[in-house]
Write a protein that holds these residues in place. Structure first.
Motif, short mmCIF file in Angstrom:
data_model
loop_
_atom_site.label_atom_id
_atom_site.label_comp_id
_atom_site.label_asym_id
_atom_site.label_seq_id
_atom_site.Cartn_x
_atom_site.Cartn_y
_atom_site.Cartn_z
N UNK A 40 -22.94 15.34 -7.30
CA UNK A 40 -22.15 14.25 -7.87
C UNK A 40 -21.22 13.64 -6.83
N UNK A 41 -20.55 14.50 -6.07
CA UNK A 41 -19.65 14.00 -5.03
C UNK A 41 -20.41 13.19 -4.00
N UNK A 42 -21.59 13.68 -3.62
CA UNK A 42 -22.42 12.98 -2.63
C UNK A 42 -22.78 11.59 -3.11
N UNK A 43 -22.97 11.45 -4.42
CA UNK A 43 -23.41 10.19 -4.99
C UNK A 43 -22.30 9.14 -5.02
N UNK A 44 -21.05 9.57 -5.18
CA UNK A 44 -19.97 8.60 -5.41
C UNK A 44 -18.92 8.57 -4.31
N UNK A 45 -18.94 9.51 -3.35
CA UNK A 45 -17.76 9.61 -2.49
C UNK A 45 -17.60 8.44 -1.54
N UNK A 46 -18.63 7.63 -1.36
CA UNK A 46 -18.47 6.43 -0.55
C UNK A 46 -17.65 5.35 -1.23
N UNK A 47 -17.48 5.47 -2.57
CA UNK A 47 -16.74 4.45 -3.32
C UNK A 47 -15.33 4.88 -3.67
N UNK A 48 -15.03 6.16 -3.61
CA UNK A 48 -13.77 6.68 -4.14
C UNK A 48 -12.63 6.62 -3.12
N UNK A 49 -11.39 6.72 -3.65
CA UNK A 49 -10.24 6.95 -2.77
C UNK A 49 -10.36 8.34 -2.14
N UNK A 50 -10.57 9.31 -3.01
CA UNK A 50 -10.75 10.69 -2.58
C UNK A 50 -11.38 11.47 -3.72
N UNK A 51 -11.93 12.62 -3.37
CA UNK A 51 -12.49 13.55 -4.37
C UNK A 51 -11.90 14.92 -4.12
N UNK A 52 -11.34 15.50 -5.17
CA UNK A 52 -10.96 16.91 -5.14
C UNK A 52 -11.96 17.68 -6.00
N UNK A 53 -12.31 18.86 -5.53
CA UNK A 53 -13.27 19.68 -6.25
C UNK A 53 -12.63 21.03 -6.54
N UNK A 54 -12.73 21.46 -7.80
CA UNK A 54 -12.06 22.68 -8.24
C UNK A 54 -13.08 23.66 -8.79
N UNK A 55 -13.07 24.88 -8.29
CA UNK A 55 -13.97 25.91 -8.78
C UNK A 55 -13.25 27.24 -8.95
N UNK B 158 -10.31 14.14 5.89
CA UNK B 158 -10.54 12.77 5.48
C UNK B 158 -10.33 12.64 3.97
N UNK B 159 -9.20 13.25 3.51
CA UNK B 159 -8.66 13.13 2.16
C UNK B 159 -9.34 14.00 1.11
N UNK B 160 -10.67 14.18 1.17
CA UNK B 160 -11.35 15.01 0.17
C UNK B 160 -10.96 16.48 0.36
N UNK B 161 -11.13 17.26 -0.72
CA UNK B 161 -10.74 18.66 -0.61
C UNK B 161 -11.38 19.54 -1.66
N UNK B 162 -11.43 20.85 -1.37
CA UNK B 162 -12.01 21.85 -2.25
C UNK B 162 -10.95 22.91 -2.53
N UNK B 163 -10.77 23.25 -3.82
CA UNK B 163 -9.76 24.22 -4.22
C UNK B 163 -10.37 25.30 -5.09
N UNK B 164 -9.66 26.42 -5.22
CA UNK B 164 -10.11 27.50 -6.09
C UNK B 164 -9.01 27.85 -7.09
N UNK B 165 -9.36 27.84 -8.36
CA UNK B 165 -8.48 28.34 -9.42
C UNK B 165 -9.31 28.50 -10.69
N UNK B 166 -8.98 29.44 -11.56
CA UNK B 166 -9.74 29.56 -12.82
C UNK B 166 -9.58 28.30 -13.66
N UNK B 167 -10.71 27.69 -14.01
CA UNK B 167 -10.67 26.41 -14.71
C UNK B 167 -10.05 26.56 -16.10
N UNK B 168 -10.27 27.72 -16.74
CA UNK B 168 -9.70 27.92 -18.07
C UNK B 168 -8.18 28.02 -18.02
N UNK B 169 -7.61 28.29 -16.85
CA UNK B 169 -6.17 28.46 -16.72
C UNK B 169 -5.53 27.18 -16.17
N UNK B 170 -5.87 26.06 -16.78
CA UNK B 170 -5.28 24.79 -16.39
C UNK B 170 -5.22 23.89 -17.61
#
Length: 625
Positions: free
Chosen positions: A221-236, A267-279
């Motif tokens: 999904x990120x690959x498909x849209x990241x050329x158009x976005x301000x930035x993408x953060x990814x959380x797992x 270049x603004x994009x980033x990857x983070x780790x946290x339990x998704x249910x705890x947000x």
């Protein structure tokens, strides 16, 4: 009042009370994806009474929508430099098994990572060309096991959306994992699912996007849209696992990982780790604010957390799970725990752990090799599917697992051929293996291909074959080679010395000699690093850069010595003259000489002496007139 009658099921000669409106089948396959279609072809070829149910109007319905961005990540390698069909299947990740060479996927696309629409066309052709009995537009529900009180045997009953009922002796679930995972946290209603997101990059123009998930669908999904976005953060929940580091095809593939570049190159994009249910996610106007609960409860101490800026879109890319609503409440099979909770709990013959007669094919059988091998993907489960069918042929019809019996003089050549060509043991490494059962007199062996090695202690029930001793060949990676964070590109990553073969890191053949075969207790006593229980003798064939184990000194000679130990025989090759020397100067001759001399009609001493005169062996001084 409902009318009941006694019906006859040919498979088991089973008498059971079922509804008179039932359609009777020996095998019911639910799902006409690649696994269900291949199982249908296998049953048709064997002449069995079967039906395949498909809820959509075409086979492979899942692939009409997924992956959302059209490109498969299963490689379509059309050229290998080899003409061997079995070898070429090692590198063909899309074809399902059949006898029709026109149904190899390379005939449908030249694209290395092909579009999903092409795969849908391929599955349609597979169904129609092979004449598989698929009943489309049939939504199966209320699958229920019915016990026959008179015999203690069982059948499965089920209904479709039109009220039709069906009765089956054996039910095979091949629906795959198709239902999107839905997390539960405050504000989840403000997110959009991978299955519903817009595919138009213009809809993300100049927007800030948060993607929940860190698997291939998230990065796709990120690959498909990241050329158009301000930035993408990814959380797992956990760190990113790269497939080239773990050797697990389900982890992040390189073709999708461009976001890691833009993250690490700041270049603004980033990857983070946290339990998704705890947000939680709060909407303020047109903006979405994501808060890990730890940040919210300690807001005074957290003014530098990563997601403090607002997002315009939050997309859920959290994978899929099995839809268990298909089962009647009284016949719900058990499911795994932890990471495997999305999979049904099954035995190593792919049968439900608690619902006999219910089997799981394709991706649903992946719980046995989850994060170990390729059983969750076409190039893996086409072989576990075939193994399941072979087991069912023995279990239900007393047709033994296919085998060949040869003299032990052919054992080494058979192993060499299979380790260099076999596709099932190559793709389903550490799960499927070849087994050579040695006869009691040591003169012959019976060879079985692609056995689920975790059934080695129960070969009679699994295959119809057994013996007191056997050699099992499995392909394995080094025990400590793979994993997140491992430096698999280190300078000393490869081993070249056959004396150090047990330290091989890359995929290589390992042979286990058992006399007798391991027991159930032996299988349960393995530690997590052991593929099989401790054998009488083990032999690693040193890894090879070309995965071509044919070098005379490094590969063949050590293998011969291992087989000689197992058989207690001299397995060298001999010229005719050497065989005559042995026969005239020794009480015994090597097995290969024995076979040769018998073939020449020279098994007795008088015949040998006469032949020796004829060829002039007397001049060697070995015999007297």
């Amino acid at each position: 009042m409902q009318v009941f009658v006694l019906v006859f099921l040919s498979l088991a000669s089973l008498l059971c009370v079922v509804s008179s409106t039932s359609n009777l089948w020996d095998y019911c396959i639910i799902g006409a994806g690649p696994s269900g279609l291949q199982m249908g072809w296998q049953l048709k070829k064997a002449g069995r009474n079967y039906i395949v149910f498909e809820k959509g109007n075409s086979s492979g319905n899942f692939f009409t929508q997924f992956p959302r961005h059209d490109r498969l990540i299963s490689i379509n390698k059309r050229h290998t430099g080899q003409t061997n069909k079995e070898f070429n299947l090692r590198h063909d990740w899309n074809s399902i098994l059949s006898d029709d060479e026109s149904l190899l996927f390379k005939e449908y696309s030249k694209v290395f990572l092909p579009p999903r629409e092409t795969f849908v066309d391929y599955l349609k052709d597979y169904e129609h060309k092979l004449g598989i009995n698929v009943q489309h537009n049939t939504l199966i529900e209320n699958v229920k096991r019915v016990i026959c009180e008179a015999t203690g045997d069982h059948v499965y009953t089920m209904n479709d959306q039109h009220g039709n009922s069906y009765t089956c002796k054996t039910t095979i679930m091949a629906t795959g994992l198709w239902k999107p995972n839905q997390p539960t946290f405050q504000g989840v209603e403000h997110t959009v699912g991978y299955e519903d997101m817009s595919l138009d990059p213009d809809d993300y123009e100049g927007k800030t996007v948060l993607i929940l998930g860190r698997g291939n669908s998230a990065f796709e999904t990120a690959e498909h849209i990241y050329g158009a976005t301000n930035l993408i953060h990814m959380l797992g929940r956990t760190r990113v696992r790269l497939s080239w580091a773990t050797h697990y095809v389900g982890d992040l593939r390189a073709v999708n990982n461009a976001l890691l570049d833009t993250y690490q190159l700041k270049s603004l994009d980033g990857v983070l780790e946290t339990p998704i249910e705890q947000m939680k996610i709060i909407k303020k106007g047109d903006k979405l604010y994501a808060f890990p609960l730890e940040v919210e409860t300690n807001s005074d101490n957290y003014d530098n957390y990563a997601m403090r800026e607002a997002y315009d879109v939050v997309i859920r890319c959290l994978g899929f799970h099995f839809d268990h609503s298909i089962f009647h409440n009284m016949s719900m099979p058990k499911f795994g725990k932890g990471r495997k909770k999305k999979y049904p709990l099954i035995n190593h013959n792919y049968e439900s752990a608690d619902m006999s007669g219910l089997f799981f094919a394709g991706t649903l059988g992946h719980s046995l090799d989850y994060r170990k091998s390729a059983g969750g993907f076409i190039h893996g489960f086409r072989y576990t599917n075939r193994a399941l069918h072979r087991h069912l042929e023995w279990k239900n019809h007393q047709v033994q697992w296919p085998s060949v019996t040869l003299p032990t003089t052919e054992l080494m050549n058979t192993f060499i051929k299979r380790m260099n060509e076999g596709s099932g043991i190559y793709q389903m490494f550490q799960m499927l293996g070849d087994v050579a059962f040695i006869s009691d007199d040591g003169k012959s062996f019976t060879y079985l291909e692609e056995i689920p090695i975790n059934l080695i202690h129960d070969m009679q029930n699994a295959t119809g074959h057994t013996a007191n001793r056997a050699i099992v060949m499995v392909l394995e990676y080094g025990a400590n080679f793979s994993g997140p964070g491992k430096d698999i590109f280190r300078v000393n990553r490869a081993v070249g010395d056959p004396a150090e073969a047990y330290n091989s890191n890359f995929l290589h053949p390992v042979l286990y000699y058992y006399s007798p075969l391991p027991t159930d207790m032996d299988m349960k006593g393995r530690n997590k690093y052991e593929t099989l229980p401790k054998p009488r003798r083990i032999h690693h064939i040193v890894e090879d850069f070309l995965t071509h184990w044919m070098s005379p000194i490094s590969h063949i000679l050590p293998l011969r010595r291992f087989i000689e130990y197992c058989l207690e025989e001299d397995m060298r090759e001999f010229y005719a003259e050497s065989c005559f020397r042995y026969s005239l100067t020794s009480h015994t001759v090597p097995r290969k000489c024995e076979n040769y001399l018998q073939g020449q009609g020279l098994s007795g001493t008088p015949e040998l002496k006469k032949f020796a005169r004829d060829i002039g062996l007397l001049s060697l001084g070995l015999l007297k007139e």
